[in-house]
Design a protein around this motif. Structure first.
Motif, PDB file in Angstrom:
ATOM      1  N   HIS A 222       0.865  -1.182   0.000  1.00  0.00           N
ATOM      2  CA  HIS A 222       0.000   0.000   0.000  1.00  0.00           C
ATOM      3  C   HIS A 222       0.906   1.238   0.000  1.00  0.00           C
ATOM      4  N   PRO A 223       0.547   2.280  -0.749  1.00  0.00           N
ATOM      5  CA  PRO A 223       1.371   3.496  -0.753  1.00  0.00           C
ATOM      6  C   PRO A 223       1.625   4.101   0.628  1.00  0.00           C
ATOM      7  N   LYS A 224       0.801   3.778   1.608  1.00  0.00           N
ATOM      8  CA  LYS A 224       1.029   4.321   2.953  1.00  0.00           C
ATOM      9  C   LYS A 224       2.366   3.860   3.522  1.00  0.00           C
ATOM     10  N   MET A 225       2.907   2.750   2.995  1.00  0.00           N
ATOM     11  CA  MET A 225       4.208   2.253   3.441  1.00  0.00           C
ATOM     12  C   MET A 225       5.317   3.275   3.207  1.00  0.00           C
ATOM     13  N   ILE A 226       5.089   4.170   2.256  1.00  0.00           N
ATOM     14  CA  ILE A 226       6.088   5.176   1.904  1.00  0.00           C
ATOM     15  C   ILE A 226       6.439   6.057   3.100  1.00  0.00           C
ATOM     16  N   HIS A 227       5.498   6.273   3.987  1.00  0.00           N
ATOM     17  CA  HIS A 227       5.786   7.094   5.170  1.00  0.00           C
ATOM     18  C   HIS A 227       6.910   6.463   6.007  1.00  0.00           C
ATOM     19  N   GLN A 228       6.905   5.139   6.119  1.00  0.00           N
ATOM     20  CA  GLN A 228       7.970   4.461   6.848  1.00  0.00           C
ATOM     21  C   GLN A 228       9.297   4.543   6.083  1.00  0.00           C
ATOM     22  N   SER A 229       9.204   4.468   4.759  1.00  0.00           N
ATOM     23  CA  SER A 229      10.410   4.605   3.937  1.00  0.00           C
ATOM     24  C   SER A 229      11.037   5.975   4.137  1.00  0.00           C
ATOM     25  N   ILE A 230      10.216   7.010   4.154  1.00  0.00           N
ATOM     26  CA  ILE A 230      10.730   8.371   4.313  1.00  0.00           C
ATOM     27  C   ILE A 230      11.358   8.554   5.691  1.00  0.00           C
ATOM     28  N   ALA A 231      10.746   7.978   6.692  1.00  0.00           N
ATOM     29  CA  ALA A 231      11.324   8.064   8.037  1.00  0.00           C
ATOM     30  C   ALA A 231      12.703   7.408   8.075  1.00  0.00           C
ATOM     31  N   GLN A 232      12.834   6.274   7.364  1.00  0.00           N
ATOM     32  CA  GLN A 232      14.125   5.580   7.329  1.00  0.00           C
ATOM     33  C   GLN A 232      15.161   6.371   6.525  1.00  0.00           C
ATOM     34  N   ILE A 233      14.733   6.979   5.424  1.00  0.00           N
ATOM     35  CA  ILE A 233      15.634   7.809   4.624  1.00  0.00           C
ATOM     36  C   ILE A 233      16.154   8.973   5.470  1.00  0.00           C
ATOM     37  N   ALA A 234      15.257   9.610   6.208  1.00  0.00           N
ATOM     38  CA  ALA A 234      15.657  10.727   7.073  1.00  0.00           C
ATOM     39  C   ALA A 234      16.689  10.281   8.095  1.00  0.00           C
ATOM     40  N   LYS A 235      16.481   9.100   8.657  1.00  0.00           N
ATOM     41  CA  LYS A 235      17.412   8.556   9.653  1.00  0.00           C
ATOM     42  C   LYS A 235      18.779   8.284   9.023  1.00  0.00           C
ATOM     43  N   LEU A 236      18.781   7.669   7.849  1.00  0.00           N
ATOM     44  CA  LEU A 236      20.032   7.311   7.175  1.00  0.00           C
ATOM     45  C   LEU A 236      20.796   8.547   6.691  1.00  0.00           C
TER      46      LEU A 236
END
Length: 258
Positions: A222-236
Motif C-alpha cells: 500500500h502506498p502508505k508504506m512510503i511514510h515508513q520509507s521516508i522516516a528511514q531515509i531521514a534517519k540514514l
C-alpha cells in the motif's frame, strides 16, 4: 501539508478491484497525493489509461516490462501506435529495461534482442520528451546508462535500483533519479544506496502489488508504506524528516512535470 507523498512507481492495474478501491479510499487519510502507474504491455497500458482518466492523481506510463518473453512484431507495433496516439496522456515511458532475472533463469536468452527493444523505447522517450522508467539492475545497468547517453536522454528514473558503486556514481554524475522501496527498512544494500545517492535525485515508490518482508510481511503493498520509507531515509541521511518529505515530493513533481 508537509507530509504529502507520491508513489513514483506502482502497478495500479495489477491490483484486484477491491484493493484498488481501498488504496483510492485511503488516499486522503494517508496523504497520498498521486500515483505513477507503470505498464507491463499493451493491455496493461490500456487499463492504466482508463484509471488515469477515471481517477484524478493517477498517472499512466506506457511500456513493456522486460521480465517476460519478447513481444511479436505486431504486438510491439500496436503498443508503439498506442503510445503515439496517447502521448499527451502519457506521464512517461515505462516500465522498460533489460531482463536480469529472466536471463538468470534462462542463461541462453539472447540479450541483444532485449537491448534492441529497450532502444526503441528510449527513442520514443526522446521523441516525446518524456521521462523514462527503467528496470535495470546489477550488470544490466551500465548497458542502459550507455544507451541513455547515446540518445542524450537525461530524464531517467531507475526504479528499485541495485548495482555496484561505479555504476551508481555514473548515474549520479548523469543526474539520473532513483526511487526507494519499503525494503529500505530492512535491506542493508538499499540503506547503503540511500546513504550514497543525493536526496535531490531521489523519489519513493512501492512497486505494488509486489509484496515485502520485514514489518510488511503478509500485508497488501500500500502506498502508505512510503511514510515508513521516508522516516528511514531521514534517519540514514541524518536529515529532518520534514525536509525529506518536501524534497522527495518536489523531486517527483519536477521530474514528472505534475
Amino acid at each position: 501539508m508537509d507530509n504529502l507523498i507520491i508513489d513514483a512507481h506502482i502497478h495500479f492495474d495489477l491490483y484486484k478491484d477491491r484493493e484498488r478501491e481501498t488504496i483510492l479510499h485511503d488516499r486522503k487519510k494517508y496523504h497520498i497525493e498521486q500515483l505513477i502507474s507503470v505498464s507491463n504491455n499493451l493491455a496493461s497500458a490500456k487499463d492504466n489509461l482508463f484509471f488515469s482518466r477515471k481517477h484524478n492523481g493517477v498517472h499512466a506510463a506506457f511500456g513493456y516490462h522486460p521480465e517476460q518473453p519478447l513481444p511479436s512484431e505486431q504486438e510491439l507495433e500496436r503498443l508503439h501506435s498506442f503510445m503515439d496516439k496517447h502521448q499527451h496522456e502519457m506521464i512517461g515511458v515505462g516500465e522498460v529495461g533489460l531482463p536480469y532475472y529472466l536471463r538468470r533463469n534462462n542463461p541462453g536468452l539472447p540479450q541483444e534482442n532485449y537491448v534492441e527493444l529497450l532502444e526503441s523505447f528510449i527513442i520514443k522517450a526522446k521523441k516525446f520528451n518524456k521521462p523514462i522508467v527503467l528496470h535495470a539492475v546489477y550488470g544490466d545497468a551500465p548497458i542502459v546508462c550507455g544507451l541513455l547517453e547515446k540518445y542524450t536522454v537525461e530524464k531517467a528514473h531507475f526504479h528499485w535500483f541495485k548495482g555496484d558503486a561505479k555504476t551508481t556514481e555514473q548515474m549520479i554524475q548523469n543526474g539520473y533519479y532513483i526511487s526507494i522501496t519499503p525494503d529500505v527498512i530492512y535491506k542493508e544494500k538499499i540503506q547503503q544506496l540511500v546513504e550514497m545517492y543525493p536526496l535531490s535525485n531521489m523519489m519513493v515508490e512501492t512497486d505494488g502489488p509486489w509484496p515485502f518482508e520485514g514489518p510488511f510481511k503478509n500485508t497488501m503493498t500500500h502506498p502508505k508504506m512510503i511514510h515508513q520509507s521516508i522516516a528511514q531515509i531521514a534517519k540514514l541521511k541524518k536529515v529532518n524528516i520534514k525536509d525529506v518529505y518536501k524534497q522527495v515530493y518536489k523531486n517527483t513533481k519536477s521530474f514528472y512535470t505534475i
